[in-house]
Design a protein around this motif. Structure first.
Motif, PDB file in Angstrom:
ATOM      1  N   GLU A  87    -101.922 -12.517  44.157  1.00 16.89           N
ATOM      2  CA  GLU A  87    -102.467 -11.325  44.812  1.00 16.89           C
ATOM      3  C   GLU A  87    -101.747 -11.025  46.120  1.00 16.89           C
ATOM      4  O   GLU A  87    -101.252 -11.925  46.782  1.00 16.89           O
ATOM      5  N   GLU A  88    -101.758  -9.754  46.492  1.00 16.72           N
ATOM      6  CA  GLU A  88    -101.241  -9.278  47.774  1.00 16.72           C
ATOM      7  C   GLU A  88     -99.861  -9.862  48.084  1.00 16.72           C
ATOM      8  O   GLU A  88     -99.635 -10.438  49.141  1.00 16.72           O
ATOM      9  N   ARG A  89     -98.963  -9.649  47.137  1.00 18.93           N
ATOM     10  CA  ARG A  89     -97.598 -10.171  47.278  1.00 18.93           C
ATOM     11  C   ARG A  89     -96.825  -9.335  48.293  1.00 18.93           C
ATOM     12  O   ARG A  89     -96.658  -8.141  48.106  1.00 18.93           O
ATOM     13  N   PRO A  90     -96.318  -9.964  49.358  1.00 22.73           N
ATOM     14  CA  PRO A  90     -95.513  -9.214  50.321  1.00 22.73           C
ATOM     15  C   PRO A  90     -94.138  -8.890  49.748  1.00 22.73           C
ATOM     16  O   PRO A  90     -93.726  -9.441  48.721  1.00 22.73           O
ATOM     17  N   VAL A  91     -93.429  -8.017  50.425  1.00 21.44           N
ATOM     18  CA  VAL A  91     -92.110  -7.582  49.969  1.00 21.44           C
ATOM     19  C   VAL A  91     -91.177  -8.773  49.765  1.00 21.44           C
ATOM     20  O   VAL A  91     -90.428  -8.815  48.788  1.00 21.44           O
ATOM     21  N   ALA A  92     -91.209  -9.748  50.657  1.00 21.87           N
ATOM     22  CA  ALA A  92     -90.312 -10.911  50.538  1.00 21.87           C
ATOM     23  C   ALA A  92     -90.526 -11.652  49.224  1.00 21.87           C
ATOM     24  O   ALA A  92     -89.568 -12.023  48.546  1.00 21.87           O
ATOM     25  N   LEU A  93     -91.772 -11.858  48.840  1.00 20.08           N
ATOM     26  CA  LEU A  93     -92.066 -12.550  47.581  1.00 20.08           C
ATOM     27  C   LEU A  93     -91.694 -11.672  46.395  1.00 20.08           C
ATOM     28  O   LEU A  93     -91.071 -12.138  45.436  1.00 20.08           O
ATOM     29  N   GLU A  94     -92.059 -10.412  46.461  1.00 20.15           N
ATOM     30  CA  GLU A  94     -91.754  -9.488  45.367  1.00 20.15           C
ATOM     31  C   GLU A  94     -90.240  -9.442  45.105  1.00 20.15           C
ATOM     32  O   GLU A  94     -89.789  -9.468  43.963  1.00 20.15           O
ATOM     33  N   ARG A  95     -89.482  -9.396  46.177  1.00 18.36           N
ATOM     34  CA  ARG A  95     -88.020  -9.330  46.069  1.00 18.36           C
ATOM     35  C   ARG A  95     -87.461 -10.580  45.382  1.00 18.36           C
ATOM     36  O   ARG A  95     -86.607 -10.480  44.496  1.00 18.36           O
ATOM     37  N   ARG A 129    -106.853 -17.541  42.050  1.00 15.24           N
ATOM     38  CA  ARG A 129    -106.123 -16.440  42.671  1.00 15.24           C
ATOM     39  C   ARG A 129    -105.360 -16.975  43.872  1.00 15.24           C
ATOM     40  O   ARG A 129    -105.950 -17.578  44.768  1.00 15.24           O
ATOM     41  N   LEU A 130    -104.052 -16.764  43.868  1.00 13.85           N
ATOM     42  CA  LEU A 130    -103.220 -17.121  45.010  1.00 13.85           C
ATOM     43  C   LEU A 130    -103.023 -15.849  45.822  1.00 13.85           C
ATOM     44  O   LEU A 130    -102.420 -14.894  45.353  1.00 13.85           O
ATOM     45  N   ASN A 131    -103.541 -15.837  47.035  1.00  7.86           N
ATOM     46  CA  ASN A 131    -103.472 -14.668  47.898  1.00  7.86           C
ATOM     47  C   ASN A 131    -102.350 -14.886  48.901  1.00  7.86           C
ATOM     48  O   ASN A 131    -102.394 -15.804  49.709  1.00  7.86           O
ATOM     49  N   PHE A 132    -101.339 -14.020  48.836  1.00  9.97           N
ATOM     50  CA  PHE A 132    -100.149 -14.168  49.665  1.00  9.97           C
ATOM     51  C   PHE A 132    -100.087 -13.169  50.823  1.00  9.97           C
ATOM     52  O   PHE A 132     -99.012 -12.913  51.367  1.00  9.97           O
ATOM     53  N   ALA A 133    -101.225 -12.622  51.231  1.00 10.90           N
ATOM     54  CA  ALA A 133    -101.232 -11.641  52.318  1.00 10.90           C
ATOM     55  C   ALA A 133    -100.607 -12.207  53.593  1.00 10.90           C
ATOM     56  O   ALA A 133     -99.986 -11.482  54.356  1.00 10.90           O
ATOM     57  N   GLY A 134    -100.734 -13.497  53.826  1.00 13.86           N
ATOM     58  CA  GLY A 134    -100.201 -14.118  55.041  1.00 13.86           C
ATOM     59  C   GLY A 134     -98.861 -14.793  54.858  1.00 13.86           C
ATOM     60  O   GLY A 134     -98.380 -15.481  55.766  1.00 13.86           O
ATOM     61  N   LEU A 135     -98.229 -14.619  53.705  1.00 14.41           N
ATOM     62  CA  LEU A 135     -96.933 -15.254  53.444  1.00 14.41           C
ATOM     63  C   LEU A 135     -95.834 -14.566  54.236  1.00 14.41           C
ATOM     64  O   LEU A 135     -95.743 -13.343  54.249  1.00 14.41           O
ATOM     65  N   ARG A 136     -95.010 -15.358  54.912  1.00 13.27           N
ATOM     66  CA  ARG A 136     -93.891 -14.780  55.672  1.00 13.27           C
ATOM     67  C   ARG A 136     -92.603 -14.795  54.861  1.00 13.27           C
ATOM     68  O   ARG A 136     -91.873 -13.822  54.841  1.00 13.27           O
TER      69      ARG A 136
END
Length: 128
Positions: free
Chosen positions: A93-101, A59-66
């Protein structure tokens, strides 16, 4: 000239009975993408001396990705391919808006995040 604000990046790898969780923090970009690939690839290895480190689920958790750039995206696609080859399920997991976009704009969202689907008794093992 040096950059007065170098990109911050960090990885934390934790293990559980099902596999591993890799927490990604900071900017996943040209300067840091290799660090992610180098940390996750041994977790996907299924043979040889790395067997003790292999997982059924990573699981790659991206909660802290900027932020993420094309190099970061390329790293994720490479890890997806390696996970598929190793029969390991890779979950973002927990993909922030920047990654989702970025995933939506590049048409890679479904490839990187599609749930496992059975097809003739066989699922695509790397999806998740």
């Amino acid at each position: 000239m040096t950059n007065p604000h170098p990109p911050l990046f960090g990885l934390q790898v934790d293990h559980d009975p099902d596999g591993a969780v890799v927490r990604v923090e900071g900017d996943l970009d040209y300067e840091t993408h290799r660090e992610l690939v180098d940390a996750v690839t041994p977790l996907l290895t299924t043979g040889g001396s790395a067997r003790d480190r292999s997982a059924h689920l990573v699981r790659l958790n991206f909660a802290g990705l900027r932020c993420v750039d094309s190099s970061g995206l390329s790293a994720l696609l490479l890890l997806r391919r390696r996970a598929d080859e190793a029969g390991v399920r890779l979950v973002l997991e927990e993909r922030p808006v920047a990654l989702e976009r970025v995933l939506v704009m590049t048409g890679t969202l479904s490839h990187l995040t599609a749930p496992e689907q059975a097809s003739g008794g066989q699922g695509r093992p790397g999806t998740g």
